[in-house]
Design an enzyme around this catalytic site. Structure first.
Site, mmCIF file in Angstrom:
data_model
loop_
_atom_site.group_PDB
_atom_site.id
_atom_site.type_symbol
_atom_site.label_atom_id
_atom_site.label_comp_id
_atom_site.label_asym_id
_atom_site.label_seq_id
_atom_site.Cartn_x
_atom_site.Cartn_y
_atom_site.Cartn_z
ATOM 1 N NE ARG A 96 -3.295 -7.516 5.613
ATOM 2 C CZ ARG A 96 -2.528 -6.496 5.277
ATOM 3 N NH1 ARG A 96 -2.960 -5.630 4.342
ATOM 4 N NH2 ARG A 96 -1.347 -6.306 5.842
ATOM 5 C CD GLN A 109 -3.098 0.661 2.226
ATOM 6 O OE1 GLN A 109 -3.267 -0.476 2.612
ATOM 7 N NE2 GLN A 109 -3.817 1.668 2.667
ATOM 8 C CG HIS A 162 2.662 -3.366 9.334
ATOM 9 N ND1 HIS A 162 2.331 -4.690 9.214
ATOM 10 C CD2 HIS A 162 2.454 -2.818 8.109
ATOM 11 C CE1 HIS A 162 1.954 -4.942 7.977
ATOM 12 N NE2 HIS A 162 2.014 -3.815 7.289
ATOM 13 C CB SER A 198 2.165 -4.462 4.025
ATOM 14 O OG SER A 198 1.044 -4.313 4.866
ATOM 15 C CG LEU A 199 -1.403 -4.644 -0.006
ATOM 16 C CD1 LEU A 199 -1.844 -5.288 -1.311
ATOM 17 C CD2 LEU A 199 -2.114 -3.310 0.149
ATOM 18 C CD GLN A 206 1.185 -8.777 6.827
ATOM 19 O OE1 GLN A 206 0.163 -8.251 7.207
ATOM 20 N NE2 GLN A 206 1.461 -8.955 5.548
#
Length: 317
Positions: A119, A10, A207, A94-95, A256
């Site tokens: 998510r 992202q 995060h 991340s994603l 995560q």
């Protein structure tokens, strides 16, 4: 050649992403069109229209960014697989980790898209109206960043928090959390000699432990999912390596969303395993820059456009 495929996260989204693929490749077009249906039970959006036409403000909202980015990644991955190009090692920022699970064959397309829509929704809900901030810290090592975050947390008696969210490459670490705590840590970092501190355009304290509600909701969703054996070796964000036999993918994905992303460690792990070529998939070329600052003697291809894709195919052939 030993190949790694890495997926953007992202912040790399842009209006128009994937439109040239959509117009030229049927497999990509079907993926984007199917994505709208796959996420419809969670997030009402037309993936093609929002990706190609924006507005950027909406495309940058977490609940919309995540399905759009992952649909793009899956579409390009399908085109690579059709050409016989598959990863030996894969990971994502991340994603992007969810796209890596698709590349490895651990989760199928519709499952990935539904999960990533949830998510995005859960992360947006966890953020709420809390004033938050994420900043990229340039020119400070890990220990200094962690110490600055600890000092800022102590300053606010841990009622407001800031954490190191992303270890992107040597000299670039992202901090995340409550806006006031991030500002306080930034002050300490400037005093400690950090070269620059750049605010990022994000909509949540990603995060950090502030995302625990999202992690809890995701854990419940993972119980409904069948995680298959992978065809590629996946390097997981929260540990910066492959999982061991007693580590479970659902637990790593739950962790995560609320803990640090070790991209630098993941890239080094690939290089140490003999990966000499890496393909970055996603808008922008941010990860390619991180790779060049992290390891030597690794050839990197960044696929953002059809031209990038076709040039990479020609060279890889």
């Amino acid at each position: 050649m030993k190949l790694g495929i890495v997926y953007a996260g992202q912040g790399s989204q842009r209006v128009g992403m994937g439109q040239d693929f959509y117009e030229k490749y049927e497999e990509f077009r079907e993926t984007i069109d199917n994505a709208t249906d796959a996420v419809s039970g969670v997030t009402e959006m037309n993936v093609a229209d929002l990706s190609f036409n924006g507005p950027m403000e909406q495309l940058s909202e977490t609940r919309y960014t995540q399905p759009a980015m992952v649909a793009f990644a899956i579409g390009v991955t399908k085109l690579l697989h059709k050409k016989g190009i598959k990863a030996d090692y894969t990971c994502g920022l991340s994603l992007g980790e969810y796209s890596a699970l698709y590349e490895a064959g651990i989760l199928d397309e519709s499952t990935i898209l539904e999960l990533i829509a949830k998510r995005g929704k859960f992360m947006a809900e966890a953020s709420g109206d809390r004033p938050i901030k994420m900043c990229a810290v340039l020119g400070a090592d890990r220990d200094i960043v962690k110490e600055a975050c600890d000092e800022a947390n102590a300053f606010f008696c841990n009622e407001l928090i800031v954490q190191a969210a992303n270890f992107n490459c040597p000299g670039q670490i992202v901090i995340s959390g409550d806006a006031a705590a991030v500002d306080q840590a930034s002050t300490y970092l400037k005093e400690a000699g950090a070269k620059r501190i750049l605010p990022l355009k994000v909509s949540g304290p990603f995060h950090t432990k502030l995302m625990k509600p999202a992690g809890d909701k995701l854990a419940a969703e993972f119980e409904k999912v069948d995680f298959k054996e992978g065809n590629s070796k996946v390097i997981f964000n929260c540990i910066g390596r492959e999982k061991t036999g007693d580590e479970q993918i659902p637990k790593l994905l739950e962790k995560q969303v609320q803990s640090s992303v070790y991209l630098e460690d993941s890239i080094k792990y690939m290089a140490d395993a003999g990966v000499d070529t890496i393909i970055e998939i996603g808008p922008g070329k941010a990860i390619s820059k991180f790779i060049s600052k992290t390891v030597d003697n690794v050839k990197v291809y960044s696929i953002d456009t059809v031209e990038d894709f076709e040039n990479a195919l020609e060279e890889l052939a």
